[in-house]
Design an enzyme around this catalytic site. Structure first.
Site, PDB file in Angstrom:
ATOM      1  N   LYS A   5       0.850  -1.190   0.000  1.00 16.29           N
ATOM      2  CA  LYS A   5       0.000   0.000   0.000  1.00 16.29           C
ATOM      3  C   LYS A   5       0.887   1.242   0.000  1.00 16.29           C
ATOM      4  CE  LYS A   5      -4.344   0.939   2.411  1.00 16.29           C
ATOM      5  NZ  LYS A   5      -5.051   0.733   3.689  1.00 16.29           N
TER       6      LYS A   5
HETATM    7  O1  G3P Z   1      -8.031   1.540   4.828  1.00 16.16           O
HETATM    8  C1  G3P Z   1      -7.981   2.803   5.363  1.00 16.16           C
HETATM    9  C2  G3P Z   1      -9.248   3.564   5.380  1.00 16.16           C
HETATM   10  O2  G3P Z   1     -10.331   2.721   5.296  1.00 16.16           O
HETATM   11  C3  G3P Z   1      -9.270   4.535   6.527  1.00 16.16           C
HETATM   12  O3  G3P Z   1     -10.528   4.797   7.028  1.00 16.16           O
HETATM   13  O4  G3P Z   1     -11.956   5.564   8.865  1.00 16.16           O
HETATM   14  O5  G3P Z   1      -9.526   6.154   8.887  1.00 16.16           O
HETATM   15  O6  G3P Z   1     -11.077   7.225   7.260  1.00 16.16           O
HETATM   16  P1  G3P Z   1     -10.773   6.009   8.056  1.00 16.16           P
END
Ligand code: G3P
Length: 219
Positions: A83
């Site tokens: 990633k």
């Molecule tokens: O995979 C990372 C992504 O889903 C992050 O989500 O909730 O931190 O905006 P969030």
């Protein structure tokens, strides 16, 4: 639609993997930091538990170091996806790693044109962050639909991986928008299985069956 769990929590993965519908895992530095300091062990355990792709994010910043670390991460297990955050300075790194055949997941994608840029480099997954769009008052589903349209118009092989998911309703809209993959936090995954009408229906069937006083279905 492929379903990934957006977590580095081994207990959740162990609990939810037997559902048979989880195709992979996405992690990031924030999710890993919640699991303590033994990140290598955590990642080894996850890669051993999960047959499908596991995304591990680079933590280096300089492009040369990101390239080196990307190659190291790719060697970590058979099911690794590297990633890398979307950034101009990482485009050449992304191009090099993609040409080496390393599966890449480009994260922190916020516009359809950003997606177009990395689709041209042949990356495996492109991760638009829907919840963070919504957090600032932008309709994430509109932007997701535009991203999917661009991918289909130009027939890119990259898969659109909807990330930063906040609710089951958002998940349903992501499915309607034809995203290839979604990565969902475990708590949202579990919510799909909780519905008051389903739970009430099960209780009613059971209560009616108990009225018969039988010990087995076929006695
Ligand atoms: O995979 C990372 C992504 O889903 C992050 O989500 O909730 O931190 O905006 P969030």
């Amino acid at each position: 639609m492929k379903i990934f769990l957006d977590t580095a929590n081994r207990e959740y993965i162990k609990k939810l993997l037997p559902t048979g519908v989880i195709d992979g895992i996405t992690t990031n530095p924030s999710l890993l930091s919640k699991e303590g300091s033994q990140s290598k062990q955590v990642l080894q355990d996850i890669c051993a538990m999960v047959p499908g792709p596991v995304s591990i994010e680079v933590v280096e910043k300089h492009p040369d170091a990101v390239l080196k670390q990307g190659r190291e991460i790719a060697q970590f297990a058979k099911n690794i996806v590297v990633k890398i955050p979307f950034a101009l300075e990482y485009m050449q790194v992304i191009k090099t790693l993609a040409h080496e055949g390393i599966p890449l997941n480009i994260t922190l994608v916020f516009t359809p044109l950003q997606a177009l840029m990395v689709a041209k480099l042949g990356v495996t997954y492109i991760s638009p962050f829907l919840g963070r769009w919504d957090d600032i008052g932008v309709d994430s589903i509109d932007l997701l639909e535009q991203t999917v349209d661009i991918k289909e118009t130009y027939d890119f092989d990259s898969q659109i991986l909807a990330a930063s998911i906040r609710s089951v309703l958002q998940w349903q809209k992501v499915a309607e928008a034809s995203a290839d993959v979604i990565t969902v936090p475990p708590a949202i995954f579990e919510q799909v299985f909780k519905h008051p009408l389903t739970e009430r229906g099960i209780a009613m069937f059971d209560a009616d069956w108990q009225k018969l006083g039988k010990t087995s279905l076929f006695e």
